[in-house]
Scaffold this motif. Structure first.
Motif, mmCIF file in Angstrom:
data_model
loop_
_atom_site.group_PDB
_atom_site.id
_atom_site.type_symbol
_atom_site.label_atom_id
_atom_site.label_comp_id
_atom_site.label_asym_id
_atom_site.label_seq_id
_atom_site.Cartn_x
_atom_site.Cartn_y
_atom_site.Cartn_z
ATOM 1 N N LEU A 40 84.607 95.589 47.081
ATOM 2 C CA LEU A 40 85.956 96.127 46.945
ATOM 3 C C LEU A 40 86.811 95.312 45.982
ATOM 4 O O LEU A 40 87.721 95.843 45.336
ATOM 5 C CB LEU A 40 86.643 96.189 48.323
ATOM 6 N N SER A 41 86.495 93.992 45.924
ATOM 7 C CA SER A 41 87.291 93.134 45.033
ATOM 8 C C SER A 41 86.643 92.950 43.659
ATOM 9 O O SER A 41 87.214 92.278 42.800
ATOM 10 C CB SER A 41 87.497 91.755 45.696
ATOM 11 N N TRP A 42 85.479 93.550 43.442
ATOM 12 C CA TRP A 42 84.777 93.389 42.157
ATOM 13 C C TRP A 42 85.468 94.259 41.106
ATOM 14 O O TRP A 42 85.790 95.419 41.358
ATOM 15 C CB TRP A 42 83.317 93.807 42.310
ATOM 16 N N PRO A 43 85.720 93.736 39.925
ATOM 17 C CA PRO A 43 86.415 94.521 38.879
ATOM 18 C C PRO A 43 85.658 95.822 38.567
ATOM 19 O O PRO A 43 84.426 95.832 38.474
ATOM 20 C CB PRO A 43 86.422 93.577 37.676
ATOM 21 N N ASP A 44 86.444 96.918 38.391
ATOM 22 C CA ASP A 44 85.823 98.223 38.163
ATOM 23 C C ASP A 44 85.077 98.287 36.842
ATOM 24 O O ASP A 44 84.051 98.965 36.722
ATOM 25 C CB ASP A 44 86.897 99.321 38.195
ATOM 26 N N ASN A 45 85.576 97.611 35.842
ATOM 27 C CA ASN A 45 84.963 97.706 34.518
ATOM 28 C C ASN A 45 83.887 96.648 34.288
ATOM 29 O O ASN A 45 83.433 96.462 33.163
ATOM 30 C CB ASN A 45 86.048 97.583 33.439
ATOM 31 N N LYS A 46 83.506 95.949 35.406
ATOM 32 C CA LYS A 46 82.508 94.876 35.262
ATOM 33 C C LYS A 46 81.225 95.278 35.968
ATOM 34 O O LYS A 46 81.258 95.735 37.118
ATOM 35 C CB LYS A 46 83.057 93.569 35.850
#
Length: 457
Positions: A40-46
């Motif tokens: 949930l905290s992982w960047p969307d564009n990564k």
């Protein structure tokens, strides 16, 4: 405190079942929650990369493992407590057996009474069981002996033992003669001289008939001497014809060492049970010491009803000494010499291949037991531990895991830690973990030793 006490046997513990499923569930739940949180905290564009798994899987795994190592330290307290307690109980039994197995050797024994072949008749191997009041009470002298009765008795006792005593001039001679005086000591010297026996030590006249406590004292004394020999002569003779007790005389030659191949075979006299012990409690412990095989016959004299029946009940429960011979029933009213006569008769019984013998006698309300046997005790096995890991040992893997977890977690979550921070953390955790492990180990040991009084040799 009586040495004939044992801590009750410990109940068998149920084997500890390691909660594999519960621990696996903890790993799965915590790692799953960590994965969800990190996702949930992982960047969307990564894109997902190795760091994702290091932070959500490996990090929690190491932290949980460190916590389980510390939990293992606390869990080890119970296991180590029970192991120390078991060892205390086993050492208690070991020291009791070591004490009980101390013994001396009856190298020779002779008895005189108005009845011939007492042991054979009392064991019903020959003749009829003597029964008071039909049993003769007075010892008759041979008409060809022109000496006093005490000289006659001394001569009859010494004659069969002379060859053995001759080889031990350092023998200590002790005697008790009812109504004896200083002249009887000279008579005993005369008898010894007539047999060519030169005793280096002075003869000691006893003021009263010794009880079995003297046997225990001799066993203790013999441990400090290289050569130890004692000749005890007990002559229970009466001048009063109205006395209803049977006369008897017994000579027992006791030593520390004895050639096994010498004839007759040695009879081993084991550590007696003496003192104010409660027979109901102490007799089972006395037999548990396994000095020899279970005694076959009990010879008893002087026991009050409050001593006799607890003794019988304890022997019944232990299935020991099923054959029981009451000397007063055979000889008449109790007299102090009976307990030494019983020692002589039981010695003969051992030599007649009648197995181990148990003797019980009481004087002034203090019962005593001793065992005679033709066999030496088996070698004792020193108790061993179960190699249960003490809490202090658990502290080392816990320390290693917590350091790995700290360095790894700090690195993947916050970047490479400073060297000084790692050193400080290691120093703090080293002190905390080792001190905690030491205190938990000491707690387990002290608790076990308090619950079972630690045996002393």
């Amino acid at each position: 405190m009586s040495p004939w006490k044992l801590y009750p046997p410990l109940k068998k513990r149920e084997n500890f079942r390691f909660p594999w499923l519960a621990i696996l569930l903890v790993y799965l739940v915590v790692i799953a929650i960590a994965v969800v949180i990190r996702a949930l905290s992982w960047p969307d564009n990564k894109s997902v990369e190795v760091m994702f798994f290091l932070q959500s899987v490996v990090g929690p795994f190491l932290i949980i493992t460190s916590g389980l190592c510390y939990a293992g330290m606390f869990r080890a307290v119970e296991d180590y407590y029970h192991d120390v307690k078991r060892q205390c109980v086993e050492w208690d039994r070991y020291y009791l057996k070591k004490f009980a197995h101390k013994h001396l050797v009856i190298a020779g024994c002779s008895t005189i009474s108005p009845v011939d072949n007492l042991a054979l008749q009392l064991l019903k191997l020959e003749g009829q069981f003597p029964l008071a009041p039909k049993t003769p009470l007075r010892i008759k002298m041979r008409e060809d002996f022109e000496v006093t009765k005490s000289q006659y008795i001394f001569d009859q006792l010494i004659t069969p033992l002379a060859d053995k005593i001759r080889n031990h001039p350092e023998t200590g001679v002790y005697y008790w003669l009812r109504e004896g005086d200083n002249s009887t000591t000279e008579e005993l010297y005369w008898v010894l001289d007539s047999h060519g026996l030169r005793i280096k030590n002075e003869i000691t006249q006893l003021s009263e008939c010794p009880d079995y406590g003297v046997l225990s004292a001799m066993i203790e004394e013999s441990g400090n001497q290289w050569q130890f020999c004692r000749l005890f002569i007990i002559a229970d003779l009466y001048n009063d014809e109205m006395v209803k007790s049977m006369e008897s005389a017994t000579a027992v030659f006791i030593c520390k060492e004895y050639p096994v191949n010498e004839k007759p075979k040695p009879v081993y006299l084991y550590q007696p049970l003496t003192g104010d012990a409660d027979l109901a409690d102490s007799v089972p412990v006395y037999l548990t010491a396994e000095q020899t095989i279970i005694p076959k016959t009990l010879w008893y004299t002087g026991l009050a009803q409050t001593e006799k029946y607890p003794l019988f009940n304890a022997l019944n429960e232990c299935k020991a000494a099923a054959d029981r011979i009451d000397l007063e029933l055979a000889f008449g009213e109790y007299t102090a010499g009976y307990r030494w006569l019983a020692l002589g008769i039981a010695t003969d019984a051992v030599r007649y291949a009648q197995g181990a013998q148990l003797i019980a006698a009481s004087e002034k309300g203090k019962p005593a037991l001793t065992v005679l046997s033709a066999a030496q005790p088996a070698a004792l096995k020193v108790p061993e531990g179960d190699y249960v890991a003490m809490p202090l040992l658990w502290s080392f893997p816990a320390l290693v895991m917590v350091i790995i977890a700290f360095v790894f977690s700090w690195g993947v979550y916050f970047g490479v830690p400073e060297g000084w921070a790692v050193i400080i953390f290691i120093a703090i955790m080293l002190v905390i973990t080792l001190v905690l492990g030491f205190l938990l180990t000491r707690l387990a040991v002290k608790s076990a030793e308090n619950d079972v009084e630690y045996p002393q040799e």
